[in-house]
Design a protein around this motif. Structure first.
Motif, PDB file in Angstrom:
ATOM      1  N   MET A 174       0.844  -1.201   0.000  1.00 26.80           N
ATOM      2  CA  MET A 174       0.000   0.000   0.000  1.00 26.80           C
ATOM      3  C   MET A 174       0.873   1.242   0.000  1.00 26.80           C
ATOM      4  N   GLN A 177      -2.984   5.223   0.337  1.00 23.36           N
ATOM      5  CA  GLN A 177      -3.870   4.091   0.651  1.00 23.36           C
ATOM      6  C   GLN A 177      -3.860   3.781   2.139  1.00 23.36           C
ATOM      7  N   LYS A 178      -2.678   3.912   2.742  1.00 28.23           N
ATOM      8  CA  LYS A 178      -2.588   3.689   4.197  1.00 28.23           C
ATOM      9  C   LYS A 178      -3.428   4.721   4.930  1.00 28.23           C
ATOM     10  N   ALA A 209      -7.006   3.772   4.701  1.00 32.36           N
ATOM     11  CA  ALA A 209      -7.315   2.669   5.629  1.00 32.36           C
ATOM     12  C   ALA A 209      -7.426   3.196   7.053  1.00 32.36           C
ATOM     13  N   ILE A 212     -10.931   3.233   9.515  1.00 30.79           N
ATOM     14  CA  ILE A 212     -11.093   2.660  10.857  1.00 30.79           C
ATOM     15  C   ILE A 212     -11.549   3.736  11.830  1.00 30.79           C
ATOM     16  N   ASN A 259     -15.645  -9.732  12.801  1.00 32.47           N
ATOM     17  CA  ASN A 259     -15.368  -8.742  11.747  1.00 32.47           C
ATOM     18  C   ASN A 259     -13.955  -8.161  11.820  1.00 32.47           C
ATOM     19  N   ALA A 290     -11.678  -9.868  11.092  1.00 33.80           N
ATOM     20  CA  ALA A 290     -11.137 -10.519   9.888  1.00 33.80           C
ATOM     21  C   ALA A 290     -11.176  -9.591   8.683  1.00 33.80           C
ATOM     22  N   GLU A 291     -12.143  -8.659   8.651  1.00 35.28           N
ATOM     23  CA  GLU A 291     -12.218  -7.726   7.520  1.00 35.28           C
ATOM     24  C   GLU A 291     -10.896  -6.986   7.364  1.00 35.28           C
ATOM     25  N   MET A 292     -10.284  -6.630   8.503  1.00 29.66           N
ATOM     26  CA  MET A 292      -8.990  -5.943   8.428  1.00 29.66           C
ATOM     27  C   MET A 292      -7.853  -6.928   8.229  1.00 29.66           C
ATOM     28  N   LEU A 293      -7.968  -8.090   8.856  1.00 27.74           N
ATOM     29  CA  LEU A 293      -6.854  -9.043   8.793  1.00 27.74           C
ATOM     30  C   LEU A 293      -6.623  -9.597   7.387  1.00 27.74           C
ATOM     31  N   VAL A 294      -7.695  -9.731   6.598  1.00 31.31           N
ATOM     32  CA  VAL A 294      -7.484 -10.245   5.237  1.00 31.31           C
ATOM     33  C   VAL A 294      -6.958  -9.152   4.307  1.00 31.31           C
ATOM     34  N   SER A 295      -7.111  -7.908   4.708  1.00 31.92           N
ATOM     35  CA  SER A 295      -6.748  -6.798   3.823  1.00 31.92           C
ATOM     36  C   SER A 295      -5.256  -6.477   3.958  1.00 31.92           C
ATOM     37  N   PRO A 296      -4.722  -5.703   3.010  1.00 34.79           N
ATOM     38  CA  PRO A 296      -3.297  -5.362   3.094  1.00 34.79           C
ATOM     39  C   PRO A 296      -2.979  -4.287   4.140  1.00 34.79           C
ATOM     40  N   THR A 297      -3.989  -3.788   4.853  1.00 38.42           N
ATOM     41  CA  THR A 297      -3.725  -2.783   5.887  1.00 38.42           C
ATOM     42  C   THR A 297      -2.726  -3.321   6.916  1.00 38.42           C
ATOM     43  N   PRO A 298      -1.584  -2.629   7.087  1.00 34.31           N
ATOM     44  CA  PRO A 298      -0.598  -3.141   8.048  1.00 34.31           C
ATOM     45  C   PRO A 298      -1.091  -3.010   9.498  1.00 34.31           C
TER      46      PRO A 298
END
Ligand SMILES: Nc1ncnc2c1ncn2[C@@H]1O[C@H](COP(=O)(O)OP(=O)(O)OP(=O)(O)O)[C@@H](O)[C@H]1O
Ligand SMILES: [Mg+2]
Lengths: 309, 257
Positions: free
Chosen positions: B1, B5-6, B9, B13, B92, B94-102
């Motif tokens: 990212m 993009q970071k 993200a 949140i 939910n 997991a929504e963040m964990l699957v994404s490239p958000t560090p």
């Protein structure tokens, strides 16, 4: 051709000491529509969990479109869209926010994410519910919400873990159409399901996991061709007194009840035409016919049964 | 990212967190405002005049910074622990964990959400306090920085609590058995100069003391503690808890099996 998903030597032992994956090797090519099948507890969701970074692996390598999940995690993650088996959104959040926020986690600007969310929710028939809290959706709508959420960043690889569980027939058919179209437009799809006619009608390649091992990995056609007997059930126009005596031992008849006849024959040595000419000779009129079981289902059971020995 | 993009993200949140606590404002904003108003009425107006001056200030003026600080601490903590545990519980996260958000962006987002809640309630309580006393603000920037840093610290603590929590009961244990005693004994209601030398020394082990006194210095210009010590203690705790939070998130404790 690029490999969309390349899994090598994947092992998983959970904290409680249970080994759910015992060394899986699996490749899914770009553009494929791949079925990952297996009984309850076989290890499908564990495999998917590792690929989508929700489960830590114990050993092995995972590559997604050439990106190594260990060393290039951000790029690897950006390629994947996940529809998990269990509902996992915040039940109190409005539908459209769930989808738009997911876009945010992939770095998609809010306005753009909103436009995309609208398109997806419309395609999936959820736009009227966009402002509802997610808990007010029906089960089938919740599944579709997870599909919309998984597509917001236009992933190249879509992984669906039992997307049609609890979805009615009509919606299921429309979901199939949706996925077929997506696949035709270039998205690689991996799907798990317990409805084998679904796998048969959608998927080109297939992998079968049993007790943490990949016991089959082949093309759907090749697999189905392996079935050497075909079984049909005929509904007869008038009751039969007794079973017709067959001339050939390659074809076997059973009378289930006076108006229902089951016929099984070797595909290689016998054909449906021969079955019908035989029935004609006997002046037996068939009103309707169907496959005895789903063919894939029969094979699946044989394979899993075979793995027990 | 990339950086943009970071940034997207991060504020996704943050916005989500702010919407969460404002959507349920009757549980998140109203109760602390009512409780603190009662403190002002009882300790400030009714009992305060009997107590007389403390550190050269009217009692209500003396406790006002402490009460605001206490509110900020509890609310920053409560916001992150409830929100993070809730996302674990509903899945939910997991929504963040699957994404490239560090992970550090995820941490920053949740912590900023905690700070936002702490500040919202803090400002509301401050406004209420104006009915009982007037706000002095001797050192405006000290006041603002101390309160924000404190909110960051307790947001981090809330996140760590949530990572380990296995049930809704677990998210109340730390607030009840650690947070409340520390704040009540952290010089909110008294100057530690009143205590015997031994208890003064014991009080110095309480991190909340440094925050309350730093904040009081910002408002009244008086403190039991040198200002730089307050900043130092808060920063040290932030680095410690922040580092530990990152370790937990990277390892996936409580969120990845
Ligand atoms: N968090 C966990 N801790 C311990 N064991 C687990 C955990 N998650 C799954 N398992 C075990 O790992 C095995 C594989 O589970 P998995 O969820 O991957 O199966 P599955 O193929 O997806 O099954 P289903 O079709 O029922 O969804 C099961 O025996 C399950 O009990
Ligand atoms: Mg599963």
């Amino acid at each position: 051709m690029t490999t969309a998903l390349d899994i090598q030597g994947l092992r998983k032992t959970y904290h409680n000491g249970f080994t759910a994956l015992k060394g899986i090797d699996l490749q899914v090519e770009q553009g494929d529509f791949f079925a990952l099948l297996g009984a309850n507890g076989a290890g499908k969701s564990t495999t998917i969990g590792i690929v989508s970074s929700l489960v830590n692996k114990t050993a092995g390598k995972v590559n997604i479109f050439g990106y190594d999940l260990d060393t290039q995690r951000e790029q690897a993650k950006a390629q994947i869209g996940l529809v998990p088996q269990e509902f996992n959104f915040n039940m109190f959040e409005p539908v459209v926010e769930i989808v738009v926020n997911q876009g945010g986690y992939y770095g998609i600007p809010r306005q753009e994410a909103f436009v995309r969310a609208e398109t997806l929710l419309k395609q999936l028939g959820l736009w009227e519910k966009a402002r509802e809290q997610a808990r007010n959706l029906s089960g089938g709508m919740k599944r579709r919400l997870m599909i919309a959420r998984s597509l917001i960043h236009q992933p190249r690889l879509l992984i669906l873990d039992e997307p049609t569980a609890g979805v009615d027939i009509e919606i299921r058919r429309s979901m199939w159409e949706f996925l077929r179209k997506l696949n035709a437009e270039g998205t690689t799809i991996i799907l798990t399901t317990h409805y084998l006619e679904e796998a048969e009608s959608l998927c080109r390649n297939i992998g079968i996991i049993d007790k943490g091992e990949l016991i089959e990995n082949t093309g759907m056609k090749q697999l189905l061709n392996r079935l050497d007997t075909e079984s049909y059930v005929f509904d007869l126009a008038s009751p039969l007194e007794h079973l017709p005596a067959t001339s050939s031992n390659l074809c076997h008849c059973t009378l289930l009840d006076p108006t229902t006849l089951e016929v099984a024959f070797h595909k290689e040595h016998y054909s449906l035409n021969q079955v019908f000419s035989f029935l004609n000779q006997q002046s037996i009129t068939v009103q309707s016919m169907r496959n005895k079981t789903n063919r894939l289902e029969q094979l699946f059971l044989e394979l899993v049964e075979g793995n027990k020995a | 990212m990339n950086t943009q993009q970071k940034w997207i993200a991060y504020y996704t949140i943050l916005i989500k967190e702010i919407l969460r606590f404002t959507r349920i404002w009757k549980q998140t904003i109203l109760p602390p405002v009512i409780t603190t108003s009662l403190y002002f009425v009882i300790f400030g107006n009714l009992i305060g005049p009997q107590i007389g001056n403390m550190d050269g200030h009217r009692y209500i003026d003396f406790i006002m910074p402490g009460l605001i600080m206490m509110t900020v601490i509890t609310n920053a903590y409560a916001n992150v622990v409830a929100s993070f545990y809730g996302s674990k519980f509903q899945g939910n996260i997991a929504e963040m964990l699957v994404s490239p958000t560090p992970n550090w962006i995820i941490l920053a987002g949740f912590v900023s959400g905690g700070v936002a809640r702490g500040m919202t309630v803090g400002v509301a309580v401050t406004v209420v306090s104006l009915f009982f006393t007037h706000l002095q603000m001797q050192h405006f920037w000290v006041m603002v920085t101390i309160v924000i840093l404190t909110a960051v610290l307790f947001s981090l603590a809330g996140l760590i609590n949530a990572v380990y929590a296995k049930s809704f009961d677990d998210i109340n244990i730390i607030p009840t058995f650690v947070l409340t005693p520390l704040t009540y004994l952290g010089g909110v209601f008294y100057s530690i100069a009143m205590l015997s030398p031994l208890w003064q020394k014991v009080s110095l082990l309480n991190p909340v003391l440094y925050m309350v006194n730093g904040f009081r210095y910002g408002i009244l210009g008086v403190s039991d503690i040198p200002l730089w010590v307050s900043y130092g203690v808060i920063m040290a705790f932030i680095l410690m808890l922040g580092g530990y939070s990152m370790y937990l998130l990277n390892k996936g404790t409580g969120i990845r099996s």
